[in-house]
Structures are given as structure tokens and as C-alpha cells.
Design a protein around this motif. Structure first.
Motif, PDB file in Angstrom:
ATOM      1  N   MET A   1      29.859 -27.601  42.850  1.00  0.00           N
ATOM      2  CA  MET A   1      29.322 -27.481  44.211  1.00  0.00           C
ATOM      3  C   MET A   1      28.239 -28.522  44.466  1.00  0.00           C
ATOM      4  O   MET A   1      28.167 -29.110  45.557  1.00  0.00           O
TER       5      MET A   1
ATOM      6  N   ALA B   1      24.136 -23.489  46.953  1.00  0.00           N
ATOM      7  CA  ALA B   1      25.111 -23.353  45.869  1.00  0.00           C
ATOM      8  C   ALA B   1      24.884 -22.053  45.099  1.00  0.00           C
ATOM      9  O   ALA B   1      25.831 -21.327  44.777  1.00  0.00           O
TER      10      ALA B   1
ATOM     11  N   LEU C   1      37.443 -25.514  46.458  1.00  0.00           N
ATOM     12  CA  LEU C   1      36.529 -24.407  46.186  1.00  0.00           C
ATOM     13  C   LEU C   1      37.280 -23.146  45.769  1.00  0.00           C
ATOM     14  O   LEU C   1      36.807 -22.380  44.922  1.00  0.00           O
TER      15      LEU C   1
END
Length: 243
Positions: free
Chosen positions: A29, A39, A4
Motif C-alpha cells: 500500500m 494504510a 488490492l
């Protein structure tokens, strides 16, 4: 977590220079199993911090005042709140269709002859009042969904004679406020997954800082090619998702 951070870095780096970084991190995501509203919420949270950090650097580097940004910022804030409040009532499929129309329009604008850029030494100008509804609409779209918002807003400012650096500066400030408005609505609705939002934000802030250092070195022709390329890829991606 590290995935991420990396995704946030790449998406915001591209998004700061040409807009539409959300179409990079948002699908990833979803692939990682993050619920759609969470998300979007994580995207708004990351963009809120990264856009302000990049705007602050540009503001100091260009030695300009905050005042010219306030009117467009308030409009974007209201748009973000309006979009965030209605997000839960609109399906992802319908948002994708809306995004397709908006991005196709943005791509068309890149092939039209733009107005001559203003002298960088001139005082920062305001967006014409007649363009405020467009700015509000882009802010609302940012609160609703977001990907492509940066491209649309950069086109709006470039089409009204802003220089590229000023366009990036105004876009980042308005993005900060539209995301701020949306963040509070998503907080109120309880959509946040902090183990997703925080690492994405860390990567986004780093990506924004690298991008603003590169931005002054880019020429208008290079930026136009980048924006067109990103927009075409976004349209293709949205068509694939819609089908």
C-alpha cells in the motif's frame, strides 16, 4: 482495485495460518502511494471483517460456545482503542523499531519447547490472568501498527497449551476486536481512503475463508515451520525498512 483485492487475499491467507499478513499488504500500500496512516487504517478495516468471518466459520465448525472468548476479546478491544488513539503521536520509524523487538522475541519463543497441546475434546480453556497484560499489549500494538500482531498472539496461546485450531480461533476473534477498537479511532481521526479500504477488505475476507478450510489439515510441525519462516522474513523486511 484488483491489485488490492489480490494483495488482501494473499496477506490474509498467510496471516490467518501463521500471523503477520499485515507485513505483506502494508508495504505494498505504501508503494502504491497510500499515506501511512491511511494504510494502517485500511489494514484495520480489512482485518476487522476478515478476522470475524474466519472466526465465525471456526466457531460453527467446532461447535463451541462464544463465552470463553469474551474476556480475552474485551482486553483486545481495549488494547486496540488505546493503540489507535496514540498512533498519530508515534512516528513510523519508532513503530518499526518496536516491531523489530517484538518479532525477534516471537521468533525466539518458537524455538523453546512449548507446552503439550490440550485434548481437542476438552472444554476451551481461558488464558491465565497473568498473561492478560501481554494480550493487552499485543492489542495495543495492533491498533498502533499491526503487522506481526497475529504471530505474537498465536505464540502467546500456543505457549499456554492451546491447540493450533483453538489458537487460530482465539487469535482471529481477538484480532477482530482489537481492529474494531482501532477502526473507530481512525474513523474519528479521518484517515480512511475508502477506495483503498473496501477492495482490500474484499480480498481479505476471501483469503480468510480459504485459510480456515486449510487450517484443520495442518500438523503442529508444519505450522511451527511456517511461523518461523514468516517471522524471519518479517524481521529482515523491518531491518531493511528501518535502514
Amino acid at each position: 482495485m484488483y491489485i488490492l483485492i489480490f494483495v488482501g487475499f494473499i496477506a490474509t491467507f498467510i496471516g490467518t495460518l501463521s500471523g503477520s499478513g499485515g507485513m505483506i499488504n502494508f508495504p505494498i500500500m505504501l508503494l502504491l502511494g497510500v499515506p501511512v496512516h491511511s494504510a494502517i487504517a485500511a489494514n484495520k478495516f480489512a482485518n476487522m471483517f476478515s478476522s470475524f468471518s474466519s472466526f465465525f466459520v471456526l466457531l460453527r465448525k467446532n461447535d463451541t460456545k462464544l463465552t470463553p472468548y469474551l474476556i480475552s476479546g474485551v482486553i483486545s478491544l481495549l488494547g486496540g482503542i488505546a493503540g489507535g488513539l496514540t498512533a498519530s503521536s508515534i512516528s513510523r520509524e519508532n513503530l518499526t523499531i518496536i516491531a523489530l523487538f517484538l518479532l525477534t522475541g516471537a521468533l525466539f519463543l518458537t524455538f523453546l519447547k512449548t507446552k503439550r497441546e490440550t485434548d481437542p475434546n476438552d472444554e476451551i480453556k481461558q488464558l491465565p490472568v497473568s498473561k492478560y497484560p501481554y494480550l493487552f499489549g499485543i492489542g495495543a500494538y495492533d491498533g498502533l501498527f499491526g503487522p506481526g500482531q497475529g504471530t505474537l498472539q498465536m505464540q502467546l496461546f500456543l505457549r499456554n497449551g492451546f491447540t493450533y485450531i483453538r489458537t487460530v480461533s482465539f487469535t482471529r476473534f481477538n484480532t477482530f476486536l482489537s481492529c474494531t477498537g482501532a477502526v473507530f479511532t481512525y474513523l474519528w481521526a479521518g484517515h480512511y481512503m475508502w477506495n483503498v479500504a473496501i477492495p482490500l477488505t474484499i480480498g481479505s475476507i476471501c483469503g480468510a475463508q480459504v485459510a480456515v478450510k486449510l487450517a484443520p489439515r495442518l500438523k503442529t510441525k508444519q505450522v511451527t515451520i511456517l511461523m518461523r519462516t514468516v517471522t524471519v522474513l518479517l524481521i529482515l523486511q523491518l531491518i531493511i525498512q528501518w535502514r
